[in-house]
Design an enzyme around this catalytic site. Structure first.
Site, PDB file in Angstrom:
ATOM      1  N   ILE A  95      47.523 -31.092 -15.851  1.00 42.47           N
ATOM      2  CA  ILE A  95      48.959 -31.086 -15.563  1.00 42.47           C
ATOM      3  C   ILE A  95      49.534 -29.820 -16.205  1.00 42.47           C
ATOM      4  O   ILE A  95      49.355 -29.607 -17.400  1.00 42.47           O
ATOM      5  CB  ILE A  95      49.637 -32.350 -16.158  1.00 42.47           C
ATOM      6  N   CYS A 126      56.165 -37.635  -6.168  1.00 46.12           N
ATOM      7  CA  CYS A 126      54.966 -36.865  -5.836  1.00 46.12           C
ATOM      8  C   CYS A 126      54.387 -37.541  -4.592  1.00 46.12           C
ATOM      9  O   CYS A 126      55.141 -37.761  -3.631  1.00 46.12           O
ATOM     10  CB  CYS A 126      53.982 -36.841  -7.009  1.00 46.12           C
TER      11      CYS A 126
END
Lengths: 197, 197
Positions: free
Chosen positions: A106, A130
């Protein structure tokens, strides 16, 4: 309801005016709001979900959104772009790769920039999404909770509620290690820190 | 910090003034907010959770609650009553039995009365809780979603997110069959139906 038909006006039954029938229940169900997959309220004016499809648009419209934070690198589909345009909703895209099952890196910088958008109340009401509303969204919401000074146990409990069987240790480690010092100065006017009048 | 010691003043280090140390991180973690089990925001000014314990009180205080809806028949523990009293929070108790694993009869009348309390914004911010925040709380929140015109798929998805392996078909059937007509006239000023300014 009146329909102009040349120089005549033809009256037809309005759906709202007709007598109740056995089909009403089915009609009502067809009119129901369909929130996106994994939809939930994070805090006052902040929502989270998986990818919204056209079936979810009437529900999203009811939220009166001002902004959307989209955490995938893929271009936003045309019909979603059209929906945002029609409703004056601003799109903030922070592309993060989510294709690998484990040890997805990430990007801390992208989460930090996304956090600034979340914390700016001028962008509210705001939807974070997302693809499935589990990992990338879960990491961003986890960092919001860090800023709200939640203990890690509660942050992970919430993360796991959405990720369920797909929960990733790497995501939880990311949340744990995230350095909040660079965003701690930003104003937090969330309901979790003040009374709603 | 100054401590009066007879006619002398003894200066001791204030915890807030001391230099950063390796113990700071641990101290910060000890000061963290601990939301109750299964805590979440249902909508603007409405929260849900499992049973709150003393460790959760400082977090609950930060929500500025005006009311608590407690869905168990057992008397409220003394320390919880004390917490409500100290913070001017009103308790609404609707006792529902939750001891059986399956085919628990959720009393429709109690849910209807609890719904009226939830829908009255004068009671907000408000926390709905039972013991684990799964079944009784899940049924009440499911009925709120019915009133918000969510489709059953999304209502059950949310119910199951909290109930997880303990999800009950009987609870979901209760939500599906609940007659909302008697409460539909009540005002709904939730964020899911209007823009937050």
């Amino acid at each position: 309801m009146k329909i102009a038909n040349g120089d005549r006006e033809v009256c037809v039954a309005s759906p709202a005016a007709k007598a109740p029938s056995v089909g009403d229940e089915k009609e009502r169900e067809a009119d129901a709001f369909v929130p996106p997959l994994n939809f939930a309220m994070v805090d006052n004016g902040v929502f989270r979900s998986g990818f919204p499809h056209s079936a979810n648009f009437s529900f999203l419209k009811s939220l009166g959104l001002r902004s959307v934070i989209y955490l995938c690198p893929e271009p936003y589909p045309e019909e979603n772009e059209e929906f945002l345009k029609e409703n004056g909703i601003r799109l903030f895209q922070f592309g993060m790769d989510g294709s690998q099952e484990h040890f997805v890196k990430i990007p801390e910088h992208a989460i930090r920039e996304a956090l600034k958008v979340v914390l700016d109340v001028r962008n509210h009401p705001l939807l974070i999404h997302c693809k499935r509303g589990k990992h990338r969204t879960g990491c961003l919401v986890g960092c919001v909770r860090r800023l709200q000074k939640w203990c890690l146990t509660s942050i992970f409990d919430e993360y796991q509620r959405f990720a369920a069987a797909k929960a990733r240790v790497s995501d939880q480690r990311f949340i744990e290690l995230f350095d909040i010092s660079s965003v701690e100065h930003l104003p937090m006017s969330f309901s979790c820190s003040k009374r709603i009048v």
